[in-house]
Design a protein around this motif. Structure first.
Motif, mmCIF file in Angstrom:
data_model
loop_
_atom_site.group_PDB
_atom_site.id
_atom_site.type_symbol
_atom_site.label_atom_id
_atom_site.label_comp_id
_atom_site.label_asym_id
_atom_site.label_seq_id
_atom_site.Cartn_x
_atom_site.Cartn_y
_atom_site.Cartn_z
ATOM 1 N N GLN A 86 0.820 -1.212 0.000
ATOM 2 C CA GLN A 86 0.000 0.000 0.000
ATOM 3 C C GLN A 86 0.854 1.262 0.000
ATOM 4 O O GLN A 86 0.479 2.274 -0.600
ATOM 5 C CB GLN A 86 -0.920 -0.006 1.231
ATOM 6 N N SER A 87 1.983 1.225 0.685
ATOM 7 C CA SER A 87 2.855 2.406 0.750
ATOM 8 C C SER A 87 3.752 2.551 -0.463
ATOM 9 O O SER A 87 4.438 3.570 -0.599
ATOM 10 C CB SER A 87 3.713 2.327 2.018
ATOM 11 N N GLY A 88 3.776 1.563 -1.336
ATOM 12 C CA GLY A 88 4.627 1.619 -2.518
ATOM 13 C C GLY A 88 6.044 1.159 -2.272
ATOM 14 O O GLY A 88 6.854 1.080 -3.218
ATOM 15 N N GLU A 89 6.384 0.835 -1.031
ATOM 16 C CA GLU A 89 7.748 0.403 -0.720
ATOM 17 C C GLU A 89 8.055 -0.954 -1.341
ATOM 18 O O GLU A 89 9.201 -1.221 -1.718
ATOM 19 C CB GLU A 89 7.933 0.326 0.799
ATOM 20 N N LEU A 90 7.040 -1.816 -1.448
ATOM 21 C CA LEU A 90 7.263 -3.135 -2.029
ATOM 22 C C LEU A 90 7.687 -3.015 -3.482
ATOM 23 O O LEU A 90 8.594 -3.728 -3.946
ATOM 24 C CB LEU A 90 5.991 -3.980 -1.916
ATOM 25 N N THR A 91 7.054 -2.094 -4.210
ATOM 26 C CA THR A 91 7.417 -1.902 -5.624
ATOM 27 C C THR A 91 8.863 -1.458 -5.753
ATOM 28 O O THR A 91 9.608 -1.934 -6.623
ATOM 29 C CB THR A 91 6.475 -0.865 -6.259
ATOM 30 N N SER A 92 9.287 -0.567 -4.876
ATOM 31 C CA SER A 92 10.671 -0.074 -4.921
ATOM 32 C C SER A 92 11.665 -1.190 -4.609
ATOM 33 O O SER A 92 12.719 -1.310 -5.252
ATOM 34 C CB SER A 92 10.849 1.081 -3.932
ATOM 35 N N ILE A 93 11.331 -2.002 -3.621
ATOM 36 C CA ILE A 93 12.237 -3.092 -3.244
ATOM 37 C C ILE A 93 12.346 -4.120 -4.361
ATOM 38 O O ILE A 93 13.444 -4.587 -4.692
ATOM 39 C CB ILE A 93 11.738 -3.756 -1.940
ATOM 40 N N LEU A 94 11.200 -4.482 -4.963
ATOM 41 C CA LEU A 94 11.223 -5.447 -6.060
ATOM 42 C C LEU A 94 11.943 -4.873 -7.273
ATOM 43 O O LEU A 94 12.638 -5.595 -7.993
ATOM 44 C CB LEU A 94 9.792 -5.849 -6.436
ATOM 45 N N ALA A 95 11.798 -3.555 -7.510
ATOM 46 C CA ALA A 95 12.476 -2.919 -8.639
ATOM 47 C C ALA A 95 13.986 -2.917 -8.459
ATOM 48 O O ALA A 95 14.741 -2.852 -9.448
ATOM 49 C CB ALA A 95 11.970 -1.492 -8.817
ATOM 50 N N ALA A 96 14.426 -3.004 -7.200
ATOM 51 C CA ALA A 96 15.872 -3.049 -6.932
ATOM 52 C C ALA A 96 16.454 -4.437 -7.158
ATOM 53 O O ALA A 96 17.655 -4.637 -6.962
ATOM 54 C CB ALA A 96 16.139 -2.603 -5.498
ATOM 55 N N GLY A 97 15.604 -5.402 -7.552
ATOM 56 C CA GLY A 97 16.083 -6.751 -7.849
ATOM 57 C C GLY A 97 15.964 -7.725 -6.696
ATOM 58 O O GLY A 97 16.496 -8.840 -6.778
ATOM 59 N N VAL A 98 15.272 -7.330 -5.620
ATOM 60 C CA VAL A 98 15.086 -8.228 -4.476
ATOM 61 C C VAL A 98 13.851 -9.093 -4.716
ATOM 62 O O VAL A 98 12.761 -8.574 -4.968
ATOM 63 C CB VAL A 98 14.913 -7.427 -3.166
ATOM 64 N N ARG A 99 14.009 -10.397 -4.673
ATOM 65 C CA ARG A 99 12.886 -11.300 -4.903
ATOM 66 C C ARG A 99 12.006 -11.410 -3.660
ATOM 67 O O ARG A 99 12.442 -11.102 -2.555
ATOM 68 C CB ARG A 99 13.388 -12.686 -5.297
ATOM 69 N N HIS A 100 10.797 -11.896 -3.864
ATOM 70 C CA HIS A 100 9.893 -12.098 -2.744
ATOM 71 C C HIS A 100 10.481 -13.071 -1.722
ATOM 72 O O HIS A 100 10.307 -12.902 -0.509
ATOM 73 C CB HIS A 100 8.536 -12.632 -3.237
ATOM 74 N N GLY A 101 11.156 -14.116 -2.229
ATOM 75 C CA GLY A 101 11.733 -15.103 -1.323
ATOM 76 C C GLY A 101 12.741 -14.480 -0.377
ATOM 77 O O GLY A 101 12.785 -14.809 0.808
ATOM 78 N N ARG A 102 13.544 -13.560 -0.906
ATOM 79 C CA ARG A 102 14.525 -12.867 -0.060
ATOM 80 C C ARG A 102 13.836 -11.879 0.873
ATOM 81 O O ARG A 102 14.252 -11.698 2.019
ATOM 82 C CB ARG A 102 15.521 -12.121 -0.960
ATOM 83 N N LEU A 103 12.770 -11.287 0.405
ATOM 84 C CA LEU A 103 12.036 -10.319 1.191
ATOM 85 C C LEU A 103 11.350 -10.980 2.393
ATOM 86 O O LEU A 103 11.267 -10.405 3.482
ATOM 87 C CB LEU A 103 10.991 -9.630 0.313
ATOM 88 N N LEU A 104 10.886 -12.215 2.177
ATOM 89 C CA LEU A 104 10.171 -12.923 3.231
ATOM 90 C C LEU A 104 11.100 -13.570 4.257
ATOM 91 O O LEU A 104 10.651 -13.982 5.332
ATOM 92 C CB LEU A 104 9.283 -14.015 2.617
ATOM 93 N N GLN A 105 12.375 -13.677 3.943
ATOM 94 C CA GLN A 105 13.306 -14.427 4.786
ATOM 95 C C GLN A 105 13.358 -13.932 6.232
ATOM 96 O O GLN A 105 13.236 -14.744 7.167
ATOM 97 C CB GLN A 105 14.692 -14.394 4.164
ATOM 98 N N PRO A 106 13.525 -12.630 6.509
ATOM 99 C CA PRO A 106 13.574 -12.211 7.925
ATOM 100 C C PRO A 106 12.267 -12.476 8.667
ATOM 101 O O PRO A 106 12.287 -12.797 9.869
ATOM 102 C CB PRO A 106 13.879 -10.710 7.842
ATOM 103 N N MET A 107 11.140 -12.361 7.975
ATOM 104 C CA MET A 107 9.858 -12.617 8.632
ATOM 105 C C MET A 107 9.679 -14.100 8.929
ATOM 106 O O MET A 107 9.091 -14.471 9.951
ATOM 107 C CB MET A 107 8.717 -12.095 7.762
ATOM 108 N N LEU A 108 10.181 -14.974 8.050
ATOM 109 C CA LEU A 108 10.089 -16.409 8.304
ATOM 110 C C LEU A 108 10.973 -16.814 9.482
ATOM 111 O O LEU A 108 10.592 -17.679 10.288
ATOM 112 C CB LEU A 108 10.487 -17.185 7.050
#
Length: 379
Positions: A86-108
């Motif tokens: 909703q804040s648009g931060e996810l789009t920026s992170i994905l645009a930087a080449g970070v995959r969802h799997g890497r993004l979810l790692q600290p939360m897992l």
């Protein structure tokens, strides 16, 4: 750990804390308003309302955490990803080449720690407070009488009954021990004012010390009795450590086995469950065996629930947060439905044995959870 990892981790933990405080606050508010008079008496005894609230509701918050920790871990993950989207931060992170799997790692990793914390809470913390659960605020757990469930000792031939029990004092109120084996002179029953559990020592094995024995009346004139060369009934005539009108009954049936259904029995430590299952003197129901196996496997099953919900967080379909939460609620319902169905079948002996009843949810859900985890790694 990168700066993005720390940012996401703090956002996840903050969301988790808010969700837990919301659930706990709703429970405390509704329960407190329905027990205001009892809370006022408890506050007067504790010397302050805040101290009384913490003393009484602290164990209940631990129960809420035990019951909802895997659900909170999953929902917090969805809320965190929804906020980033909703804040648009996810789009920026994905645009930087970070995959969802890497993004979810600290939360897992945080979710895994939460599951581990739930294990510690369930097996080592809650058992210390289980006698407080289910009582009204103005009831002292140290003296509160609880319902008693009769238990039969097959090795001693003694059925342990009574009016009620006091768990913290390890006492039975108005005990009635039915003697199904032949003990000459003792008749068919031992009645007393009180029975206190005593662990084994140099003078006697583990069992109950009966005070003010009323039946048989001439208890002090009777000699101690044995069954199959095993001492069972001790009297003051042969044992100087016993006072007049006292009798000691050696039995492996302890206080935890006499607790009726309720919070006190539900949060029995796993080591006590293991001891009961291994005890050849008492019958262990299929439900207790299912609960024992399920307690061993619960951490793996709880983490599987988190993994099952991962595709919802990275869904490319409808990104409305409330729709995702609705899908998560359906997923949680199916998860607990499978778990409850297997436990019911194992407890009733229908198609599944107790060990299989605990393993079936793992065998069904863990492979699916791993597949869903792999499916989000390169999205």
């Amino acid at each position: 750990m990168t700066r993005i990892d720390r940012y996401i981790l703090m956002l996840y933990l903050r969301t988790l804390l808010i969700c837990f405080c919301s659930l706990g606050g709703i429970f405390v508010v509704f329960h407190a308003f329905s027990n205001l008079e009892a809370l006022a008496e408890h506050a007067e005894a504790k010397g302050g309302f805040v101290h009384a609230m913490i003393d009484y509701y602290g164990p209940y918050l631990l129960v809420i955490f035990d019951s909802t920790s895997p659900i909170l871990a999953l929902m917090s993950l969805l809320f965190t990803i929804g906020w980033l989207r909703q804040s648009g931060e996810l789009t920026s992170i994905l645009a930087a080449g970070v995959r969802h799997g890497r993004l979810l790692q600290p939360m897992l990793i945080a979710a895994l720690l939460i599951v581990g914390l739930g294990l510690v809470n369930r097996e080592w913390v809650l058992p210390h407070y289980r006698n407080k659960l289910g009582n009204r605020p103005n009831v002292d757990a140290a003296t509160a009488e609880r319902p008693l469930q009769p238990c039969y000792d097959r090795q001693a031939g003694v059925l342990v009954e009574g009016k009620s029990l006091i768990t913290e004092g390890k006492q039975l109120v108005n005990p009635a021990f039915h003697l199904h084996a032949a003990y000459p002179g003792f008749g068919s029953q031992l009645n007393a004012r009180q029975a206190v559990w005593r662990p084994a020592d140099e003078q006697h094995p583990a069992g109950f010390l009966l005070n003010d024995v009323a039946r048989p009346q001439a208890i002090d004139e009777l000699s101690s009795a044995r069954l199959n060369d095993r001492p069972v009934l001790f009297t003051s005539k042969d044992n100087a450590w016993l006072q007049p009108q006292q009798c000691f009954v050696a039995t492996s049936v302890d206080i935890s086995m006499l607790e009726a259904k309720g919070s006190s029995k539900k949060y029995t430590p796993i080591f006590d469950l293991m001891r009961r299952v291994r005890n050849p003197a008492v019958h262990t129901s299929s439900k207790v065996r299912v609960d024992l196996h399920a307690r061993f496997l619960r951490p793996l099953l709880d983490f599987s629930l988190v993994l099952l919900g991962l595709p919802l967080a990275v869904s490319r379909g409808d990104k409305n947060l409330f729709v995702l939460v609705g899908h998560a609620v359906i997923l949680v319902g199916m998860f607990f439905g499978i778990k409850s169905l297997a436990a019911t079948m194992g407890s009733s002996g229908y198609l599944l044995t107790p060990p299989m009843a605990a393993w079936v949810p793992i065998l069904l859900l863990s492979p699916l959870a791993y597949a869903r985890y792999r499916s989000v790694q390169y999205v």
